[in-house]
Design an enzyme around this catalytic site. Structure first.
Site, PDB file in Angstrom:
ATOM      1  N   MET A 447      54.711  22.135   6.202  1.00 35.32           N
ATOM      2  CA  MET A 447      55.447  23.403   6.230  1.00 35.32           C
ATOM      3  C   MET A 447      56.142  23.630   4.893  1.00 35.32           C
ATOM      4  SD  MET A 447      54.665  24.852   8.963  1.00 35.32           S
ATOM      5  CE  MET A 447      55.733  26.258   8.732  1.00 35.32           C
ATOM      6  N   TRP A 448      55.745  22.845   3.881  1.00 38.46           N
ATOM      7  CA  TRP A 448      56.226  23.029   2.510  1.00 38.46           C
ATOM      8  C   TRP A 448      57.739  22.801   2.372  1.00 38.46           C
ATOM      9  CZ3 TRP A 448      53.424  26.927   5.114  1.00 38.46           C
ATOM     10  CH2 TRP A 448      52.050  26.903   4.872  1.00 38.46           C
ATOM     11  N   HIS A 449      58.255  21.848   3.141  1.00 42.51           N
ATOM     12  CA  HIS A 449      59.705  21.593   3.136  1.00 42.51           C
ATOM     13  C   HIS A 449      60.015  20.269   2.430  1.00 42.51           C
ATOM     14  CE1 HIS A 449      60.124  24.325   6.946  1.00 42.51           C
ATOM     15  NE2 HIS A 449      59.847  25.004   5.843  1.00 42.51           N
ATOM     16  N   TYR A 450      59.602  20.157   1.182  1.00 38.75           N
ATOM     17  CA  TYR A 450      59.765  18.931   0.430  1.00 38.75           C
ATOM     18  C   TYR A 450      61.243  18.711   0.075  1.00 38.75           C
ATOM     19  CZ  TYR A 450      55.119  20.889  -0.468  1.00 38.75           C
ATOM     20  OH  TYR A 450      53.911  21.501  -0.339  1.00 38.75           O
ATOM     21  N   HIS A 451      61.662  17.459   0.110  1.00 39.97           N
ATOM     22  CA  HIS A 451      63.056  17.151  -0.200  1.00 39.97           C
ATOM     23  C   HIS A 451      63.203  15.645  -0.439  1.00 39.97           C
ATOM     24  CE1 HIS A 451      62.591  16.530   4.155  1.00 39.97           C
ATOM     25  NE2 HIS A 451      63.541  15.607   4.041  1.00 39.97           N
TER      26      HIS A 451
END
Length: 510
Positions: A447-451
């Site tokens: 979901m493209w939620h890189y962290h």
């Protein structure tokens, strides 16, 4: 319709966005006439909010490696969401696990290519980050007043909201920006006409144009340090334009001036390592002189997601994420519908946290190329169990009365059953969960939620200053050791505003 016809229809049917009412410069024509109080690397969700805030009182240079999203209906129109990933504003890559991903490469960053959902982080997560909840709320509101609104739900999204409540994702929270367990209609970066409002709109709304210089197609290749001092001290950056010409920008000769990295959880560690700050052994292997040995790029995370395409028996409205089911066990359930003439919906769940982490490593010595990224999806078994729980909720949702008009009896379910023959109730739970676990692993997506690649206490201190350096700070998702809210962009933008206010306050009172 052929591909040319498709693109012709897209551009004719969709009115282009108005010109951005703020001067934007191209890197190959830029004139850097003076030194800066702050140089911000990355004009994404966080960087735009930070730049707008700091420009109220200081001279700021914002360097963005991509172009402008404005007047580009592939990025700015809701119905073209999928086509946006074919645009240069998205830099696609594949992880070492073989999962397709994408990074924002455009002014506004992820907020210019994503589904636009707005969800504040719960108070516990704000406290975990060490931020003051009152100041955080004020910073959320600052952004919401300019770029966020609550959508009016169409038939499918209304049924989806009701169906989640029907199957026990309760209470019904109505429409709210706040994050609580239950089912909610959240905020959106899209207005009522389907026009995107990326974080770069915050520059138009709030920035001091006399203090802020925004430069596009400026790929920063290196942070420049004065390493003759007691600590490596950032003094400026080098960047390359589209023609391959190298430029340099410098800070004012003031110990309070800073280079601030807001290049994302992938771009920021990549740039730091290319500049000599990172794991010493890895840098030596790449022939990069080590300025500082830090665990840069370690512990990056991405929330694993699982999607299910659901053809509809009834017309569905074009809508991206508008509703979220927030379960008590850590699965967030959302859906989009009718996009790109899709006669149906895509329902998906994603895992909170997650606990599984990976790393970013240098691949090519050309910083314009993607680094090597590993997320280790589902390495921690707890993440997999959350996915299984989320898929169980989705299967119950498909069987709900509320969703009846938008499904058909031949719908395949993740457990292997068919919707028209809901025999899952006759199978032992252990068998269903085993099948769902296999489905999670086989269909893992992003979901493209890189962290988390430059975490507090590991790479930065509580004020996000890079440990062991002077005049270098990170303000983006890389400092988070969790993914805030159901979707992180609200909190990333809030953090840009929050830290801009904090930096301003400390400097003006020092």
């Amino acid at each position: 319709m052929g591909i040319l016809g498709l693109f012709f229809a897209v551009f004719i049917a969709c009115a282009a966005a108005a010109e951005f009412p703020f001067p934007l410069q191209e890197a190959h024509n830029v004139e850097l006439t003076q030194d800066y109080d702050y140089i911000i690397v990355g004009g994404g969700a966080t960087g735009c909010a930070l730049a707008a805030t700091l420009s109220e009182n200081f001279r700021v240079l914002l360097l963005e490696r991509g172009g402008s999203p404005y007047n580009n209906p592939l990025l700015m129109r809701v119905e073209n969401f999928f086509l946006g990933f074919l645009d240069d504003g998205a830099q696609n890559f594949v992880t070492t696990e073989g999962v397709a991903n994408a990074r924002g490469r455009v002014l506004g960053g992820g907020s210019s290519i994503n589904a636009g959902f707005w969800d504040r982080a719960p108070a516990s997560e704000i406290a975990q980050l060490g931020l003051d909840p009152v100041k955080a709320n004020t910073s959320y509101t600052w952004a919401e007043n300019a770029i966020v609104s609550l959508p009016v739900l169409g038939p499918f999204q209304s049924a989806f909201h009701k169906g989640l409540v029907e199957v026990g994702v309760t209470p019904d929270l109505g429409a709210t920006y706040e994050h609580f367990v239950g089912t909610k209609t959240g905020g959106s970066l899209y207005d009522s006409n389907g026009q995107r409002r990326p974080s770069s709109n915050l520059i138009a709304a709030y920035a001091n144009a006399t203090n802020l210089q925004v430069v596009l197609h400026a790929t920063v290749t290196k942070v420049q340090f004065d390493d003759g001092l007691s600590k490596p001290t950032a003094i400026g950056v080098e960047f390359v334009d589209e023609l391959g010409q190298i430029h340099a920008a410098f800070l004012k000769a003031d110990e309070r001036s800073e280079v601030i990295l807001s290049a994302s959880a992938i771009g920021t560690p990549h740039l730091l390592m290319m500049s000599g700050v990172g794991p010493a052994e890895h840098l030596k292997q790449k022939g990069i002189p080590v300025i500082l040995d830090l665990p840069v790029g370690k512990n990056i995370a991405d929330n694993p997601a699982t999607r299910l395409y659901v053809p509809s028996m009834s017309p569905v409205e074009p809508a991206l994420v508008q509703v979220a089911g927030i379960t008590p066990f850590g699965s967030y359930i959302e859906a989009l519908s009718g996009v790109q003439n899709l006669q149906g919906s895509v329902i998906f769940q994603k895992v909170v946290g997650p606990k599984s982490t990976g790393e970013v490593l240098i691949d090519s010595m050309d910083i314009r190329q993607n680094p090597s990224v590993t997320f280790n999806y589902y390495k921690d078994p707890e993440d997999l169990q959350i996915c299984v729980g989320g898929l169980n909720v989705i299967e119950e949702l498909l069987l709900s009365k509320s969703m009846t008009p938008f499904v058909n009896g031949m719908q395949a379910m993740p457990s292997g059953n068919i919707l028209g023959l809901p025999i899952r109730k006759f199978y032992p739970k252990e068998m269903i969960d085993m099948a769902l676990g296999a489905y999670c692993k086989a269909n893992v997506g992003t979901m493209w939620h890189y962290h988390g690649s430059c975490r507090v206490g590991q790479v930065v201190d509580a004020q996000f200053k890079v440990l062991g350096t002077e005049q270098l700070r990170i303000v983006d998702g890389s400092v988070f050791d969790f993914c805030p809210g159901t979707n992180p962009q609200a909190t990333f933008i809030m953090t840009g505003r929050y830290m801009g206010v904090e930096i301003t306050s400390r400097r003006l009172t020092s």
